[in-house]
Design a protein around this motif. Structure first.
Motif, PDB file in Angstrom:
ATOM      1  N   VAL A 216       5.006  -4.937  -4.654  1.00  9.24           N
ATOM      2  CA  VAL A 216       3.942  -5.681  -3.992  1.00  9.24           C
ATOM      3  C   VAL A 216       3.245  -4.683  -3.079  1.00  9.24           C
ATOM      4  N   VAL A 217       1.967  -4.417  -3.345  1.00  4.24           N
ATOM      5  CA  VAL A 217       1.250  -3.380  -2.603  1.00  4.24           C
ATOM      6  C   VAL A 217      -0.081  -3.903  -2.087  1.00  4.24           C
ATOM      7  N   SER A 218      -0.604  -3.206  -1.105  1.00  3.71           N
ATOM      8  CA  SER A 218      -1.917  -3.511  -0.554  1.00  3.71           C
ATOM      9  C   SER A 218      -2.987  -2.958  -1.502  1.00  3.71           C
ATOM     10  N   PRO A 219      -4.115  -3.649  -1.652  1.00  4.88           N
ATOM     11  CA  PRO A 219      -5.137  -3.214  -2.611  1.00  4.88           C
ATOM     12  C   PRO A 219      -6.103  -2.160  -2.072  1.00  4.88           C
ATOM     13  N   ASP A 220      -5.838  -1.585  -0.907  1.00  2.00           N
ATOM     14  CA  ASP A 220      -6.813  -0.730  -0.244  1.00  2.00           C
ATOM     15  C   ASP A 220      -6.878   0.706  -0.742  1.00  2.00           C
ATOM     16  N   SER A 221      -5.799   1.248  -1.259  1.00  2.00           N
ATOM     17  CA  SER A 221      -5.799   2.666  -1.639  1.00  2.00           C
ATOM     18  C   SER A 221      -6.481   2.887  -2.993  1.00  2.00           C
ATOM     19  N   ALA A 222      -6.959   4.093  -3.181  1.00  2.00           N
ATOM     20  CA  ALA A 222      -7.649   4.442  -4.423  1.00  2.00           C
ATOM     21  C   ALA A 222      -6.747   4.334  -5.655  1.00  2.00           C
ATOM     22  N   PRO A 223      -5.490   4.777  -5.597  1.00  2.00           N
ATOM     23  CA  PRO A 223      -4.637   4.630  -6.788  1.00  2.00           C
ATOM     24  C   PRO A 223      -4.416   3.171  -7.194  1.00  2.00           C
ATOM     25  N   VAL A 224      -4.303   2.285  -6.204  1.00  2.00           N
ATOM     26  CA  VAL A 224      -4.107   0.867  -6.526  1.00  2.00           C
ATOM     27  C   VAL A 224      -5.397   0.285  -7.106  1.00  2.00           C
ATOM     28  N   LYS A 225      -6.529   0.684  -6.568  1.00  2.00           N
ATOM     29  CA  LYS A 225      -7.821   0.227  -7.118  1.00  2.00           C
ATOM     30  C   LYS A 225      -7.961   0.681  -8.577  1.00  2.00           C
TER      31      LYS A 225
ATOM     32  N   ARG B 147     -11.071 -15.777  -3.607  1.00  2.00           N
ATOM     33  CA  ARG B 147     -10.963 -15.212  -2.261  1.00  2.00           C
ATOM     34  C   ARG B 147     -10.664 -13.717  -2.325  1.00  2.00           C
ATOM     35  N   ARG B 148     -10.643 -13.093  -1.166  1.00  2.68           N
ATOM     36  CA  ARG B 148     -10.403 -11.658  -1.077  1.00  2.68           C
ATOM     37  C   ARG B 148      -8.975 -11.332  -1.514  1.00  2.68           C
ATOM     38  N   THR B 149      -8.824 -10.261  -2.293  1.00  7.77           N
ATOM     39  CA  THR B 149      -7.497  -9.817  -2.731  1.00  7.77           C
ATOM     40  C   THR B 149      -6.801  -9.121  -1.582  1.00  7.77           C
ATOM     41  N   ARG B 150      -5.621  -9.625  -1.214  1.00  7.51           N
ATOM     42  CA  ARG B 150      -4.857  -9.027  -0.120  1.00  7.51           C
ATOM     43  C   ARG B 150      -3.559  -8.402  -0.600  1.00  7.51           C
ATOM     44  N   ALA B 151      -3.100  -8.784  -1.794  1.00  5.03           N
ATOM     45  CA  ALA B 151      -1.863  -8.206  -2.333  1.00  5.03           C
ATOM     46  C   ALA B 151      -2.012  -8.010  -3.836  1.00  5.03           C
ATOM     47  N   VAL B 152      -1.484  -6.910  -4.309  1.00 15.99           N
ATOM     48  CA  VAL B 152      -1.432  -6.616  -5.739  1.00 15.99           C
ATOM     49  C   VAL B 152       0.045  -6.607  -6.116  1.00 15.99           C
ATOM     50  N   ILE B 153       0.406  -7.468  -7.067  1.00 15.31           N
ATOM     51  CA  ILE B 153       1.798  -7.606  -7.491  1.00 15.31           C
ATOM     52  C   ILE B 153       1.927  -7.009  -8.886  1.00 15.31           C
ATOM     53  N   ILE B 154       2.864  -6.097  -9.041  1.00 15.72           N
ATOM     54  CA  ILE B 154       3.087  -5.445 -10.329  1.00 15.72           C
ATOM     55  C   ILE B 154       4.383  -6.008 -10.905  1.00 15.72           C
TER      56      ILE B 154
ATOM     57  N   ASP C  73       7.355  -6.428 -14.195  1.00 19.29           N
ATOM     58  CA  ASP C  73       8.095  -5.568 -15.118  1.00 19.29           C
ATOM     59  C   ASP C  73       7.495  -5.553 -16.517  1.00 19.29           C
ATOM     60  N   SER C  74       6.613  -6.497 -16.821  1.00 18.21           N
ATOM     61  CA  SER C  74       5.956  -6.522 -18.134  1.00 18.21           C
ATOM     62  C   SER C  74       4.674  -5.689 -18.148  1.00 18.21           C
ATOM     63  N   GLY C  75       4.321  -5.104 -16.995  1.00 13.31           N
ATOM     64  CA  GLY C  75       3.116  -4.298 -16.920  1.00 13.31           C
ATOM     65  C   GLY C  75       1.887  -5.080 -16.485  1.00 13.31           C
ATOM     66  N   HIS C  76       2.046  -6.361 -16.250  1.00 17.39           N
ATOM     67  CA  HIS C  76       0.923  -7.163 -15.786  1.00 17.39           C
ATOM     68  C   HIS C  76       0.703  -6.925 -14.290  1.00 17.39           C
ATOM     69  N   VAL C  77      -0.550  -7.057 -13.882  1.00 20.50           N
ATOM     70  CA  VAL C  77      -0.929  -6.911 -12.489  1.00 20.50           C
ATOM     71  C   VAL C  77      -1.459  -8.259 -12.030  1.00 20.50           C
ATOM     72  N   VAL C  78      -0.899  -8.770 -10.936  1.00 18.62           N
ATOM     73  CA  VAL C  78      -1.275 -10.079 -10.417  1.00 18.62           C
ATOM     74  C   VAL C  78      -1.947  -9.879  -9.068  1.00 18.62           C
ATOM     75  N   LEU C  79      -3.136 -10.448  -8.906  1.00 21.77           N
ATOM     76  CA  LEU C  79      -3.859 -10.362  -7.645  1.00 21.77           C
ATOM     77  C   LEU C  79      -3.608 -11.633  -6.848  1.00 21.77           C
ATOM     78  N   SER C  80      -3.317 -11.476  -5.559  1.00 26.29           N
ATOM     79  CA  SER C  80      -3.023 -12.616  -4.702  1.00 26.29           C
ATOM     80  C   SER C  80      -3.854 -12.536  -3.426  1.00 26.29           C
TER      81      SER C  80
ATOM     82  N   ILE D 171      -2.779 -13.703  -0.534  1.00 24.17           N
ATOM     83  CA  ILE D 171      -1.915 -13.712   0.649  1.00 24.17           C
ATOM     84  C   ILE D 171      -1.413 -12.299   0.921  1.00 24.17           C
ATOM     85  N   GLN D 172      -0.976 -12.054   2.147  1.00 26.10           N
ATOM     86  CA  GLN D 172      -0.553 -10.721   2.578  1.00 26.10           C
ATOM     87  C   GLN D 172       0.678 -10.242   1.808  1.00 26.10           C
ATOM     88  N   PRO D 173       0.781  -8.931   1.560  1.00 29.16           N
ATOM     89  CA  PRO D 173       1.960  -8.388   0.874  1.00 29.16           C
ATOM     90  C   PRO D 173       3.267  -8.710   1.609  1.00 29.16           C
ATOM     91  N   GLU D 174       3.240  -8.705   2.930  1.00 29.25           N
ATOM     92  CA  GLU D 174       4.439  -9.017   3.709  1.00 29.25           C
ATOM     93  C   GLU D 174       4.914 -10.443   3.443  1.00 29.25           C
TER      94      GLU D 174
END
Length: 89
Positions: free
Chosen positions: A20-29, A48-55, A57-64, A66-69
């Protein structure tokens, strides 16, 4: 199977989460854009604004929206506040 709420009534299997990572860094973008291009993305932000990127095990990326914490604490992992307290002591 434990399901966690990732915002707005959307649920995700907790044992499938790898990171679970923040969407702000260039590698995550870049990761999010590659997932969009490869159609391996699930947008659970409800417009709404993406606040968390969830990766998963199947390789899917889920945008949420809510905060990563918050996502981490709902999975049963340590939250950021307790991690910071341990680091400071």
């Amino acid at each position: 199977m434990k399901l966690i709420n990732i915002g707005f009534g959307n649920m995700l299997a907790a044992e499938r989460i790898v990171a679970v990572v923040s969407p702000d860094s260039a590698p995550v973008k870049r990761l999010v854009q590659e997932a969009r291009d490869g159609r391996h993305i699930v947008d659970a932000t409800q417009g709404r604004r993406t606040r968390a990127v969830i990766i998963t095990d199947s390789g899917h990326v889920v945008l949420s929206a809510i905060q990563p914490e918050t996502v981490a604490s709902r999975t049963g992992g340590r939250d950021a506040a307790s991690a910071m307290e341990e680091k400071e002591s």
